[in-house]
Design a protein around this motif. Structure first.
Motif, PDB file in Angstrom:
ATOM      1  N   ILE A 180       0.842  -1.194   0.000  1.00 38.32           N
ATOM      2  CA  ILE A 180       0.000   0.000   0.000  1.00 38.32           C
ATOM      3  C   ILE A 180       0.875   1.242   0.000  1.00 38.32           C
ATOM      4  O   ILE A 180       1.794   1.359   0.824  1.00 38.32           O
ATOM      5  CB  ILE A 180      -0.924   0.015   1.234  1.00 38.32           C
ATOM      6  N   VAL A 189      -3.795   0.895  -2.898  1.00 38.34           N
ATOM      7  CA  VAL A 189      -3.417  -0.512  -2.857  1.00 38.34           C
ATOM      8  C   VAL A 189      -2.758  -0.889  -4.180  1.00 38.34           C
ATOM      9  O   VAL A 189      -3.379  -0.813  -5.244  1.00 38.34           O
ATOM     10  CB  VAL A 189      -4.642  -1.411  -2.598  1.00 38.34           C
ATOM     11  N   GLN A 202     -10.540  -3.920   3.085  1.00 37.27           N
ATOM     12  CA  GLN A 202     -11.060  -2.719   3.735  1.00 37.27           C
ATOM     13  C   GLN A 202     -11.586  -3.023   5.134  1.00 37.27           C
ATOM     14  O   GLN A 202     -11.462  -2.193   6.048  1.00 37.27           O
ATOM     15  CB  GLN A 202     -12.163  -2.110   2.880  1.00 37.27           C
ATOM     16  N   THR A 205      -8.789  -2.670   7.547  1.00 31.86           N
ATOM     17  CA  THR A 205      -8.063  -1.405   7.450  1.00 31.86           C
ATOM     18  C   THR A 205      -9.024  -0.271   7.795  1.00 31.86           C
ATOM     19  O   THR A 205     -10.115  -0.204   7.234  1.00 31.86           O
ATOM     20  CB  THR A 205      -7.530  -1.196   6.016  1.00 31.86           C
ATOM     21  N   LEU A 209      -9.587   2.798   1.385  1.00 28.24           N
ATOM     22  CA  LEU A 209      -8.568   2.328   0.456  1.00 28.24           C
ATOM     23  C   LEU A 209      -9.032   2.570  -0.974  1.00 28.24           C
ATOM     24  O   LEU A 209     -10.224   2.468  -1.279  1.00 28.24           O
ATOM     25  CB  LEU A 209      -8.310   0.834   0.647  1.00 28.24           C
TER      26      LEU A 209
END
Length: 234
Positions: A180, A189, A202, A205, A209
């Motif tokens: 990333i 990404v 996602q 995270t 993204l």
């Protein structure tokens, strides 16, 4: 979906190091990287404890108990490499002579803030080491870490919850799931392990993204060695 091992994360980061680059290897997964640089490429590895020309891990029977990296792991010295005073190793850092520093991290924010020196856990002593110097002295900071914590929570966050090492310094993150980039427009990404899609990534995270138009599968060779306890930090 099969996440990368720590050795595979190190292998992936090694592939991006340019010919002739001077690269610092921080404690944790980064110390594995010197073993995985392509054989036709010269990269000069620096260790803050006073080594310039750090080599790969020693083969069995060739260990030198007096030659260690920043994580106290046994290492080697390449032909032409040298030992330097600890103060000189830091002069190289502070003088802006390092192209890249590969660091471990506990957390990274959407804006590239780095938190890698303490978890604020009384049973896990903090260790600033040279991370703060490297964060401002190296021309580029790249982080190698597992994508989630041991409890399964995200380690890439909107805002770091742990004390910062430095704000806004991380440019690229290598995890066991993805590569990333930290950009002005957010997190991009570049690669994901086979079987993983953006929606699933996602959920692991916190910040939004974006998928690069040329996003690739993150495929690493089978690498069997298990890291030592010292290598398992961050």
């Amino acid at each position: 979906m099969i996440p990368l091992t720590r050795h595979q994360i190190a292998w992936r980061a090694a592939q991006d190091l340019q010919e002739g680059a001077y690269v610092n290897l921080g404690i944790g997964i980064p110390t594995l990287t010197a073993s995985y640089v392509p054989s036709d490429r010269e990269v000069i590895f620096h260790s803050e404890n006073g080594v310039l020309g750090l080599g790969p891990k020693p083969r069995p029977g060739e260990e030198d108990e007096y030659l260690i990296d920043a994580g106290k792991n046994l290492t080697t010295l390449v032909t032409g490499g040298c030992y330097v005073h600890h103060a000189d190793a830091f002069l190289m850092i502070r003088g802006g002579h390092l192209d890249v520093s590969l660091l471990g991290a506990f957390e990274v924010s959407v804006s590239g803030d780095l938190a890698n020196w303490t978890t604020e856990d009384p049973s896990f002593p903090p260790g600033v080491g040279g991370a703060m110097d490297l964060a401002v002295g190296a021309r580029e900071i790249r982080v190698l870490m597992e994508h989630t914590s041991k409890k399964g929570g995200p380690r890439i966050l909107n805002r770091c919850s742990l004390p910062l090492t430095a704000p806004g310094v991380v440019k690229r993150i290598y995890t066991n799931l993805a590569v990333i980039d930290v950009t002005a427009a957010g997190l991009m990404v570049r690669e994901m392990v086979p079987g993983l899609d953006l929606a699933r990534l996602q959920t692991l995270t916190e910040p939004p993204l974006r998928l690069a138009p040329d996003c690739l599968e993150l495929i690493a060779p089978a690498l069997s060695p298990a890291p030592s306890p010292a290598e398992a930090v961050a």
